[in-house]
Design a protein around this motif. Structure first.
Motif, PDB file in Angstrom:
ATOM      1  N   THR A   1      -2.934   2.323  10.128  1.00  0.00           N
ATOM      2  CA  THR A   1      -1.809   2.584  11.019  1.00  0.00           C
ATOM      3  C   THR A   1      -1.303   1.309  11.694  1.00  0.00           C
ATOM      4  O   THR A   1      -0.459   1.386  12.575  1.00  0.00           O
ATOM      5  CB  THR A   1      -2.220   3.593  12.104  1.00  0.00           C
ATOM      6  N   THR A   2      -1.832   0.172  11.317  1.00  0.00           N
ATOM      7  CA  THR A   2      -1.403  -1.085  11.934  1.00  0.00           C
ATOM      8  C   THR A   2      -0.605  -1.934  10.951  1.00  0.00           C
ATOM      9  O   THR A   2      -0.825  -1.891   9.739  1.00  0.00           O
ATOM     10  CB  THR A   2      -2.609  -1.901  12.426  1.00  0.00           C
TER      11      THR A   2
ATOM     12  N   THR B   1       2.166   9.168  14.577  1.00  0.00           N
ATOM     13  CA  THR B   1       2.083   8.764  15.963  1.00  0.00           C
ATOM     14  C   THR B   1       2.462   9.959  16.839  1.00  0.00           C
ATOM     15  O   THR B   1       3.231  10.835  16.410  1.00  0.00           O
ATOM     16  CB  THR B   1       2.988   7.553  16.238  1.00  0.00           C
TER      17      THR B   1
ATOM     18  N   GLU C   1       6.498  -0.542  15.335  1.00  0.00           N
ATOM     19  CA  GLU C   1       5.438   0.413  15.609  1.00  0.00           C
ATOM     20  C   GLU C   1       5.233   1.381  14.461  1.00  0.00           C
ATOM     21  O   GLU C   1       6.155   1.684  13.705  1.00  0.00           O
ATOM     22  CB  GLU C   1       5.742   1.212  16.890  1.00  0.00           C
TER      23      GLU C   1
ATOM     24  N   GLU D   1      -0.666  -5.065  10.347  1.00  0.00           N
ATOM     25  CA  GLU D   1      -1.414  -6.104   9.639  1.00  0.00           C
ATOM     26  C   GLU D   1      -2.081  -5.589   8.371  1.00  0.00           C
ATOM     27  O   GLU D   1      -2.385  -6.357   7.461  1.00  0.00           O
ATOM     28  CB  GLU D   1      -2.490  -6.692  10.559  1.00  0.00           C
ATOM     29  N   GLN D   2      -2.330  -4.301   8.309  1.00  0.00           N
ATOM     30  CA  GLN D   2      -3.042  -3.743   7.166  1.00  0.00           C
ATOM     31  C   GLN D   2      -2.130  -3.411   5.988  1.00  0.00           C
ATOM     32  O   GLN D   2      -2.612  -3.094   4.914  1.00  0.00           O
ATOM     33  CB  GLN D   2      -3.810  -2.494   7.600  1.00  0.00           C
TER      34      GLN D   2
END
Length: 123
Positions: A105-106, A61, A46, A108-109
């Motif tokens: 914030t992911t 977060t 996360e 995959e990026q």
């Protein structure tokens, strides 16, 4: 390309502080958005925090807002995660990551990842 090496993890008591460091190789460090992620046992990785390339814009977060601070030193190719008031639920392997694209914030990026550093918080 950039290589990332995290350090600073360890075992602490609830309420303690810890600072994680991430050393980046390469001459283009300042061109990357840098992020910290974490993965607790049995859970998915996360997002924790990210910092922009030069204007130091940061994003966290919700669970760490007010307790964690991300910072970077482009002259030293370093990014840090200062963690205060640690809780047992912060126990995880913490990963540093670099993103060549837009603010993200992911998982995959992000394009490059370190090997992780373990943080254990005991109650």
């Amino acid at each position: 390309q950039v290589q990332l090496v995290e350090s600073g993890g360890g075992s602490v008591q609830a309420g303690d502080s810890l600072r994680l460091s991430c050393a980046a190789s390469g001459r283009t460090f300042s061109q990357y958005i840098m992020g910290w992620f974490r993965q607790a046992p049995g859970k998915e990785r996360e997002f924790v925090a990210a910092i922009n390339r030069s204007d130091r814009t940061t994003y966290y977060t919700d669970s760490v807002k007010g307790r964690f601070t991300i910072s970077r030193d482009n002259a030293k190719n370093m990014v840090y995660l200062q963690m205060f008031s640690l809780k047992p639920e912060d126990t995880a392997v913490y990963y540093c990551a670099a993103d060549r694209g837009g603010f993200a914030t992911t998982i995959e990026q992000y394009d490059y990842w370190g090997q992780g550093t373990q943080v254990i918080v005991s109650s």
